[in-house]
Design a protein around this motif. Structure first.
Motif, PDB file in Angstrom:
ATOM      1  N   ALA A   1      62.315  -2.153  35.950  1.00  0.00           N
ATOM      2  CA  ALA A   1      61.759  -1.600  34.709  1.00  0.00           C
ATOM      3  C   ALA A   1      60.243  -1.764  34.747  1.00  0.00           C
ATOM      4  CB  ALA A   1      62.318  -2.318  33.488  1.00  0.00           C
ATOM      5  N   GLY A   2      59.546  -0.901  34.055  1.00  0.00           N
ATOM      6  CA  GLY A   2      58.094  -1.005  34.093  1.00  0.00           C
ATOM      7  C   GLY A   2      57.427  -0.079  33.111  1.00  0.00           C
ATOM      8  N   VAL A   3      56.217   0.258  33.475  1.00  0.00           N
ATOM      9  CA  VAL A   3      55.381   1.042  32.562  1.00  0.00           C
ATOM     10  C   VAL A   3      54.809   2.245  33.313  1.00  0.00           C
ATOM     11  CG1 VAL A   3      53.275   1.023  31.172  1.00  0.00           C
ATOM     12  CG2 VAL A   3      54.750  -0.972  31.202  1.00  0.00           C
ATOM     13  N   ASN A   4      54.840   3.370  32.633  1.00  0.00           N
ATOM     14  CA  ASN A   4      54.260   4.584  33.204  1.00  0.00           C
ATOM     15  C   ASN A   4      53.031   5.001  32.397  1.00  0.00           C
ATOM     16  OD1 ASN A   4      54.250   7.783  32.526  1.00  0.00           O
ATOM     17  ND2 ASN A   4      54.534   7.415  34.722  1.00  0.00           N
ATOM     18  N   TYR A   5      52.035   5.443  33.127  1.00  0.00           N
ATOM     19  CA  TYR A   5      50.865   6.045  32.478  1.00  0.00           C
ATOM     20  C   TYR A   5      50.751   7.461  33.008  1.00  0.00           C
ATOM     21  CZ  TYR A   5      46.022   7.299  31.589  1.00  0.00           C
ATOM     22  OH  TYR A   5      44.898   7.968  31.192  1.00  0.00           O
ATOM     23  N   THR A   6      50.668   8.406  32.103  1.00  0.00           N
ATOM     24  CA  THR A   6      50.557   9.802  32.534  1.00  0.00           C
ATOM     25  C   THR A   6      49.331  10.434  31.907  1.00  0.00           C
ATOM     26  OG1 THR A   6      52.938  10.033  32.769  1.00  0.00           O
ATOM     27  CG2 THR A   6      51.681  12.061  32.547  1.00  0.00           C
ATOM     28  N   SER A   7      48.573  11.066  32.764  1.00  0.00           N
ATOM     29  CA  SER A   7      47.400  11.798  32.297  1.00  0.00           C
ATOM     30  C   SER A   7      47.489  13.216  32.847  1.00  0.00           C
ATOM     31  CB  SER A   7      46.136  11.104  32.787  1.00  0.00           C
ATOM     32  OG  SER A   7      45.008  11.844  32.397  1.00  0.00           O
TER      33      SER A   7
ATOM     34  N   PRO B   1      42.227  33.378  24.905  1.00  0.00           N
ATOM     35  CA  PRO B   1      42.012  32.252  25.818  1.00  0.00           C
ATOM     36  C   PRO B   1      42.077  30.930  25.052  1.00  0.00           C
ATOM     37  CG  PRO B   1      39.994  33.529  25.504  1.00  0.00           C
ATOM     38  CD  PRO B   1      41.104  34.315  24.898  1.00  0.00           C
ATOM     39  N   THR B   2      42.746  29.986  25.646  1.00  0.00           N
ATOM     40  CA  THR B   2      43.117  28.786  24.896  1.00  0.00           C
ATOM     41  C   THR B   2      42.785  27.529  25.682  1.00  0.00           C
ATOM     42  OG1 THR B   2      44.886  29.956  23.772  1.00  0.00           O
ATOM     43  CG2 THR B   2      45.089  27.563  23.877  1.00  0.00           C
ATOM     44  N   LYS B   3      42.179  26.594  24.995  1.00  0.00           N
ATOM     45  CA  LYS B   3      41.933  25.273  25.569  1.00  0.00           C
ATOM     46  C   LYS B   3      43.162  24.415  25.274  1.00  0.00           C
ATOM     47  CE  LYS B   3      38.765  21.357  25.357  1.00  0.00           C
ATOM     48  NZ  LYS B   3      37.572  20.804  24.694  1.00  0.00           N
ATOM     49  N   VAL B   4      43.710  23.847  26.342  1.00  0.00           N
ATOM     50  CA  VAL B   4      44.942  23.064  26.205  1.00  0.00           C
ATOM     51  C   VAL B   4      44.610  21.587  26.337  1.00  0.00           C
ATOM     52  CG1 VAL B   4      47.267  22.697  27.102  1.00  0.00           C
ATOM     53  CG2 VAL B   4      46.209  24.964  27.281  1.00  0.00           C
ATOM     54  N   SER B   5      44.970  20.812  25.348  1.00  0.00           N
ATOM     55  CA  SER B   5      44.774  19.361  25.424  1.00  0.00           C
ATOM     56  C   SER B   5      46.117  18.674  25.319  1.00  0.00           C
ATOM     57  CB  SER B   5      43.889  18.867  24.277  1.00  0.00           C
ATOM     58  OG  SER B   5      42.654  19.535  24.281  1.00  0.00           O
ATOM     59  N   LEU B   6      46.343  17.715  26.214  1.00  0.00           N
ATOM     60  CA  LEU B   6      47.552  16.889  26.125  1.00  0.00           C
ATOM     61  C   LEU B   6      47.107  15.436  26.148  1.00  0.00           C
ATOM     62  CD1 LEU B   6      48.419  19.368  28.399  1.00  0.00           C
ATOM     63  CD2 LEU B   6      50.618  18.385  27.774  1.00  0.00           C
ATOM     64  N   SER B   7      47.507  14.672  25.165  1.00  0.00           N
ATOM     65  CA  SER B   7      47.120  13.270  25.149  1.00  0.00           C
ATOM     66  C   SER B   7      47.821  12.534  26.285  1.00  0.00           C
ATOM     67  CB  SER B   7      47.498  12.629  23.815  1.00  0.00           C
ATOM     68  OG  SER B   7      48.897  12.588  23.670  1.00  0.00           O
ATOM     69  N   SER B   8      47.155  11.514  26.797  1.00  0.00           N
ATOM     70  CA  SER B   8      47.769  10.689  27.830  1.00  0.00           C
ATOM     71  C   SER B   8      48.930   9.912  27.230  1.00  0.00           C
ATOM     72  CB  SER B   8      46.736   9.722  28.404  1.00  0.00           C
ATOM     73  OG  SER B   8      45.701  10.440  29.009  1.00  0.00           O
ATOM     74  N   SER B   9      49.849   9.531  28.099  1.00  0.00           N
ATOM     75  CA  SER B   9      51.060   8.860  27.635  1.00  0.00           C
ATOM     76  C   SER B   9      51.208   7.509  28.325  1.00  0.00           C
ATOM     77  CB  SER B   9      52.273   9.736  27.958  1.00  0.00           C
ATOM     78  OG  SER B   9      53.470   9.006  27.812  1.00  0.00           O
ATOM     79  N   VAL B  10      51.602   6.521  27.578  1.00  0.00           N
ATOM     80  CA  VAL B  10      52.014   5.238  28.148  1.00  0.00           C
ATOM     81  C   VAL B  10      53.433   4.987  27.651  1.00  0.00           C
ATOM     82  CG1 VAL B  10      51.628   2.750  28.231  1.00  0.00           C
ATOM     83  CG2 VAL B  10      49.677   4.324  28.192  1.00  0.00           C
ATOM     84  N   GLY B  11      54.357   4.797  28.582  1.00  0.00           N
ATOM     85  CA  GLY B  11      55.734   4.634  28.153  1.00  0.00           C
ATOM     86  C   GLY B  11      56.540   3.837  29.153  1.00  0.00           C
ATOM     87  N   PRO B  12      57.692   3.381  28.732  1.00  0.00           N
ATOM     88  CA  PRO B  12      58.540   2.592  29.626  1.00  0.00           C
ATOM     89  C   PRO B  12      59.173   3.452  30.713  1.00  0.00           C
ATOM     90  CG  PRO B  12      59.665   2.992  27.558  1.00  0.00           C
ATOM     91  CD  PRO B  12      58.284   3.537  27.399  1.00  0.00           C
ATOM     92  N   ALA B  13      59.494   2.794  31.813  1.00  0.00           N
ATOM     93  CA  ALA B  13      60.172   3.475  32.912  1.00  0.00           C
ATOM     94  C   ALA B  13      61.259   2.555  33.442  1.00  0.00           C
ATOM     95  CB  ALA B  13      59.180   3.818  34.019  1.00  0.00           C
ATOM     96  N   GLY B  14      62.336   3.130  33.890  1.00  0.00           N
ATOM     97  CA  GLY B  14      63.418   2.339  34.491  1.00  0.00           C
ATOM     98  C   GLY B  14      63.870   2.997  35.778  1.00  0.00           C
ATOM     99  N   THR B  15      64.368   2.195  36.687  1.00  0.00           N
ATOM    100  CA  THR B  15      64.769   2.771  37.970  1.00  0.00           C
ATOM    101  C   THR B  15      65.958   2.011  38.544  1.00  0.00           C
ATOM    102  OG1 THR B  15      63.957   3.491  40.134  1.00  0.00           O
ATOM    103  CG2 THR B  15      63.207   1.354  39.373  1.00  0.00           C
TER     104      THR B  15
END
Lengths: 235, 543
Positions: A144-150, A167-181
Motif C-alpha cells: 500500500a502507498g501513496v500516488n501523486y499524479t500531475s 479553443p479551450t485551456k484545460v486545467s486538471l488539479s494534481s492528485s494525491v491518493g492511496p494506492a494498493g498493489t
C-alpha cells in the motif's frame, strides 16, 4: 481485452528471455537489496465523475478516459522483515479523454468523441510485504502507498473545441491518493527476475475548462487500475 | 546479504530523474481565446468568442417545435433552412457620458449548404426594452430569451448573419446604468459590435460563412429607435447600409414625451421612465438636482437607479419598489403660472386624467397611468408641460405642417434630452427603409412616432425609398405585405379566443380583450420582423 492480451504476450516474452539467461538461482545465491524494473504498464480507467457544470452546458455532459499502455520503470529497495519500498513510475502516457453522455451537444457530436488529451506524471511509492523467504524463486507481495499524479501537455481536440465552443485551456488539479498493489516476483537468477502486479490507485482531479473566459468545471475520479509486467535487475 | 553503498547513489539518481519529470509536468495547456489589451470602441475583447451552441436547421426546428410559443413562432418565420451557430461577443464601447465600458452581445452565424454559408449578408439588430440586467441575447439556452429566439429563427435560420448587442449596462457591462434611448451612445454601440463581430467571424468555428458586405439594420421598440439612429449615424459616416427596417420605435421622442406628459400614458411607462431618467441624468446631468425632483417620495430612493435589475420587474412591482401602472398622480395638478391665466387654465385641463372615450379604446389605457402612489411628481409634470406648451412640438398636441421639432431647444431638462434624441433632425434615409408597427400599439404609439416620421420625411426623402407598414391595418391586397397584415389580424383573433378558453385562463371577453391589448406591442414584433425579412430579401434580390 486487447490490452490484457498484450500484457500477457509481454509476460511470455520476458519469461522466455529470462529462461535463456544462464545460472538459475539456488540457495547459495546472494541476495541484493536494490532492484530496478522495466516493463509494460497497462492502465485500465474506471472513470466516474460529475457532469460538467457551468454556463451554457446542457445536463449530461461527462467524460471517460481511454485505457492505455506505457513503459513502466520502478525501483525497489529491500528492507528488513520482508518489507520493501517500491517507487513506481510510468513513462508519462498520452491519455485520451472521450465525451460520455449526450450523443450531441446542440448538434455537435459528443458521446465517444476524443475531446482532449493529457500526459500524466504519476509516481507511486509503495510499502510492500513480501511473502516467503528471500531465497524463494516465487515471492508474492502485497503493498500500500501513496500516488501523486500531475497532468501536463493538456490539449483539447478539434472535436472538444466544437463541443465546448472554442479553443479551450484545460486545467486538471494534481492528485494525491492511496494506492494498493498485489503481485509476485519470480527469480531466474540472483540478479534477474520477472514481476507481475495489479494495482489500484485513487486519482481524483478538479477539472476546469476555460473557453473564451467562460469556466466550466467537474470533478473526475479516474480510478486507474494497472497491470504491470516487468523484468527486474537486482544489485 | 550485501548492502551496496552504491544504492544511495542510485536513489539520488532516481530523485533527479523524478524531479526532472515533475518539472516537465509544468507544461502548459492548449490556449484559450486571446483577451485584447485595447479598450478602444469596437475592439473585440475576447477573440475568438465563445460559441454557446451550434444547432442544425433540423435541431433548431425541433427545439422550437417542443414548445407552444416556439411552434407559433415557426408558423410565422417558416421552417429553418440553415443551422445557426450562436456566439457570445464581448467588445469595448462607450457609455452615455463617453465612459469606457465592456459590453456584450450575439453573433449568430448561419451554417449549412448553399444560402447558409459562403458570403452572407448581416442583419444588425437592436433589441427592445428589457428590465432584466442579466439579459444575454446570445444565450439561446435561456428560455426567457424570447427576442434572441425570434431573431435566430427569423433571420439567422434563413441565411442572415445576425449581430445584436445586449447594450451597455446589461450582462457583463459594469457601466452601472443603461444609456436608454441615447441615440449617440446606442448607435455608437451598434457600430462597435458590428466592427467587433466582423473581426471575430473569420476566427470562429463557423468561418465557412463570411460577411458579404451587405448590411441590414433593424430593431424593435427601443431597438427601433436604436436602429433608426444607427442608420442615420452610419449613413452620415458614409458606411455601407444596404437597407433598414426600424420597427415600433419611439422615433419622435419629443412628441411622444409631450403626449405622455399631457396625459396619454402608455403601457410600460413606469418601466421606461426610470430607465430614461437614469440614462439622461448620466449623459446630460440636467434631469434633476435630486431624484425627488422627478420621483415621488414613495419611489425616489430607488427609482432612479434600479433598472435594469436582476430582480424581476414583477417582483419590484409586488414589493412596492415601482408602481405597476401609475406614472402620474390621480390627483392631477392645478397649474397656476403668475400672469398666465389662460395658459394655466389650459394646462390644468390638459393635465387632468383623460376621459375614457369608448370610440377611442386607447383612452382607457391612458387613464390607467394615473393613481396613487404614483411615480412622477406633479411639479415635475408641470415643469415639463409648461415647456411643451410654450415651445410646442410640431406634432403634439396639434400637428403642424412638416411636424417639426420644437422651434427652439427646450429649457426643461428632460424635454431637452428628448429633443436631442428625437429623430427629426433634418435627416432622411438615402437607402431603402421600412418602418413597421401596429396602429393600436398601446406601448409605443404608432401615429405619434411612425406617423410623425412619415409626415416629417414626406418632403425630404426620395419617393418610394421609405415604406410604412401598419400590420394592424386590414389588408387591401394579397400581394406585398398584405398576407403579413392578414396573418397578424388572424393571430389577434386567435389570441382573443384563446384567452377565453380554460387553457388560456378562461377570461371574460372584456378581460380577454384587455389581455390582447396589453400584449399588442409584443405580438406585433414577429410580424414586423417577418415584414423586415421580406423587405431585406427583396432588396437583396434587386441589389
Amino acid at each position: 481485452m486487447k490490452t490484457t492480451i498484450r500484457a500477457l504476450t509481454a509476460a511470455t516474452a520476458l519469461v522466455a528471455l529470462f529462461q535463456a539467461l544462464p545460472a538459475a538461482a539456488d540457495d547459495s545465491d546472494p541476495v541484493y537489496n536494490n532492484d530496478f524494473r522495466v516493463g509494460l504498464y497497462s492502465v485500465f480507467y474506471h472513470t466516474s465523475g460529475d457532469d460538467l457544470q457551468g454556463p451554457y452546458v446542457p445536463a449530461g455532459v461527462n467524460f471517460k478516459a481511454d485505457n492505455l499502455e506505457t513503459l513502466y520503470v520502478g525501483y525497489v529497495r529491500s528492507l528488513p522483515a520482508n518489507l520493501q519500498v517500491e517507487v513506481a513510475l510510468g513513462y508519462p502516457p498520452l491519455s485520451k479523454v472521450e465525451g460520455k453522455g449526450l450523443a450531441t451537444v446542440g448538434s455537435v457530436p459528443y458521446n465517444g468523441q476524443v475531446v482532449s488529451s493529457a500526459r500524466w506524471l504519476s509516481p507511486t511509492v509503495l510499502l510492500e510485504y513480501v511473502f516467503l523467504s528471500p531465497d524463494s524463486k516465487l515471492r508474492p507481495f502485497i503493498g500500500a502507498g501513496v500516488n501523486y499524479t500531475s497532468f501536463y501537455d493538456r490539449n483539447q481536440t478539434a472535436a472538444g473545441d466544437a463541443a465546448t465552443g472554442g479553443p479551450t485551456k484545460v486545467s486538471l488539479s494534481s492528485s494525491v491518493g492511496p494506492a494498493g498493489t498485489v503481485g509476485a516476483t519470480y527469480k531466474f537468477t540472483s540478479h534477474w527476475h520477472l514481476n507481475m502486479s495489479y494495482s489500484i490507485t485513487r486519482v481524483n482531479s478538479h477539472v476546469e475548462l476555460d473557453t473564451a473566459g467562460v469556466l466550466r468545471t467537474t470533478e473526475i475520479k479516474f480510478g486507474p487500475q494497472a497491470l504491470v509486467v516487468s523484468g527486474g535487475y537486482s544489485f | 546479504m550485501s548492502k551496496s553503498p552504491r544504492s544511495l547513489g542510485y536513489i539520488r539518481t532516481l530523485s533527479v530523474v523524478l524531479s526532472a519529470a515533475l518539472l516537465a509536468a509544468c507544461g502548459d495547456s492548449s490556449p484559450t481565446s486571446t483577451v485584447s489589451n485595447s479598450t478602444s470602441p469596437g475592439t473585440l475583447a475576447v477573440d475568438p468568442p465563445l460559441r454557446i451552441a451550434s444547432l442544425s436547421a433540423s435541431a433548431l426546428a425541433s427545439e422550437l417545435s417542443a414548445s407552444a410559443s416556439g411552434a407559433q413562432l415557426l408558423e410565422v418565420t417558416g421552417a429553418p433552412t440553415c443551422g445557426v451557430d450562436f456566439y457570445y461577443i464581448k467588445f469595448w464601447t462607450q457609455g452615455g457620458a463617453k465612459e469606457t465600458t465592456e459590453s456584450s452581445g450575439a453573433l449568430m452565424v448561419p451554417t449549412g449548404g448553399a444560402g447558409c454559408s459562403g458570403a452572407r449578408p448581416i442583419v444588425l439588430y437592436a433589441h427592445g426594452t428589457n428590465a432584466n440586467q442579466a439579459l444575454n441575447i446570445a444565450n439561446i439556452t435561456d428560455t426567457t430569451n424570447t427576442e434572441g429566439v425570434l431573431i435566430a429563427a427569423m433571420f439567422a435560420a434563413q441565411g442572415y448573419i445576425v449581430v445584436a448587442p445586449n447594450y451597455a449596462g446589461y450582462d457583463i457591462s459594469t457601466l452601472g446604468y443603461h444609456p436608454f434611448l441615447n441615440a449617440s451612445q446606442q448607435s455608437g454601440e451598434m457600430m462597435d459590435i458590428l466592427t467587433a463581430a466582423r473581426t471575430a467571424l473569420p476566427g470562429t468555428l463557423s468561418s465557412a460563412t463570411s460577411d458579404s458586405g451587405k448590411l441590414f439594420i433593424t430593431g424593435y421598440s427601443e431597438g427601433g429607435h436604436v436602429a433608426m439612429a444607427t442608420e442615420r449615424a452610419m449613413l452620415a459616416a458614409k458606411a455601407t447600409v444596404t437597407a433598414a427596417a426600424p420597427m415600433s420605435g419611439p422615433y419622435a421622442l419629443e412628441a411622444f414625451g409631450d403626449a405622455i406628459f399631457y396625459g396619454d400614458v402608455d403601457i410600460g411607462s413606469t418601466e421606461f421612465a426610470p430607465l430614461l431618467v437614469n440614462s439622461y441624468q448620466h449623459a446630460y446631468s440636467n434631469v434633476y438636482s435630486a431624484p425627488t425632483d422627478v420621483f415621488s417620495t414613495t419611489y425616489a430612493a430607488t427609482a432612479a437607479t434600479q433598472l435594469p435589475s436582476t430582480t424581476p420587474i414583477d417582483t419590484l412591482f409586488e414589493e412596492g419598489l415601482l408602481p405597476e401602472l401609475a406614472l402620474f398622480d390621480s390627483a392631477t395638478p392645478v397649474v397656476d403660472i403668475p400672469g398666465e391665466t389662460a395658459l394655466s387654465a389650459a394646462l390644468t385641463a390638459q393635465l387632468a386624467v383623460p376621459t375614457i372615450n369608448p370610440a377611442n379604446p386607447q383612452t382607457a389605457i391612458f387613464a390607467l397611468g394615473f393613481g396613487s402612489p404614483y411615480l412622477v411628481t406633479n411639479d415635475y409634470r408641470i415643469s415639463y408641460a409648461v415647456d411643451a406648451a410654450t415651445n410646442p412640438d410640431g406634432a403634439v398636441p396639434t400637428p403642424t405642417a412638416g411636424v417639426p421639432l420644437a422651434a427652439k431647444a427646450p429649457t426643461q431638462g428632460l424635454r431637452l434630452d428628448l429633443y436631442t434624441n428625437d429623430m427629426r433632425t433634418g435627416w432622411a434615409p438615402t437607402v431603402p427603409t421600412l418602418l413597421c408597427g401596429g396602429d393600436a400599439d398601446p406601448t409605443v404609439f404608432f401615429s405619434v412616432n411612425t406617423g410623425t416620421m412619415k409626415a416629417y420625411w414626406s418632403t425630404l426623402v426620395t419617393a418610394g425609398l421609405v415604406q410604412i407598414l401598419d400590420v394592424g391595418e386590414t389588408p387591401t391586397s394579397t400581394a406585398g405585405f398584405g398576407p403579413i397584415q392578414g396573418a397578424f389580424l388572424t393571430s389577434q383573433a386567435e389570441l382573443l379566443a384563446y384567452y377565453q378558453t380554460s387553457a388560456g385562463g378562461g377570461l371574460s371577453l372584456a378581460a380577454a380583450t384587455a389581455a390582447v391589448v396589453e400584449n399588442y406591442h409584443t405580438n406585433v414584433a414577429p410580424f414586423c420582423a417577418l415584414a423586415a425579412r421580406s423587405f431585406f430579401d427583396t432588396v437583396l434580390l434587386g441589389s
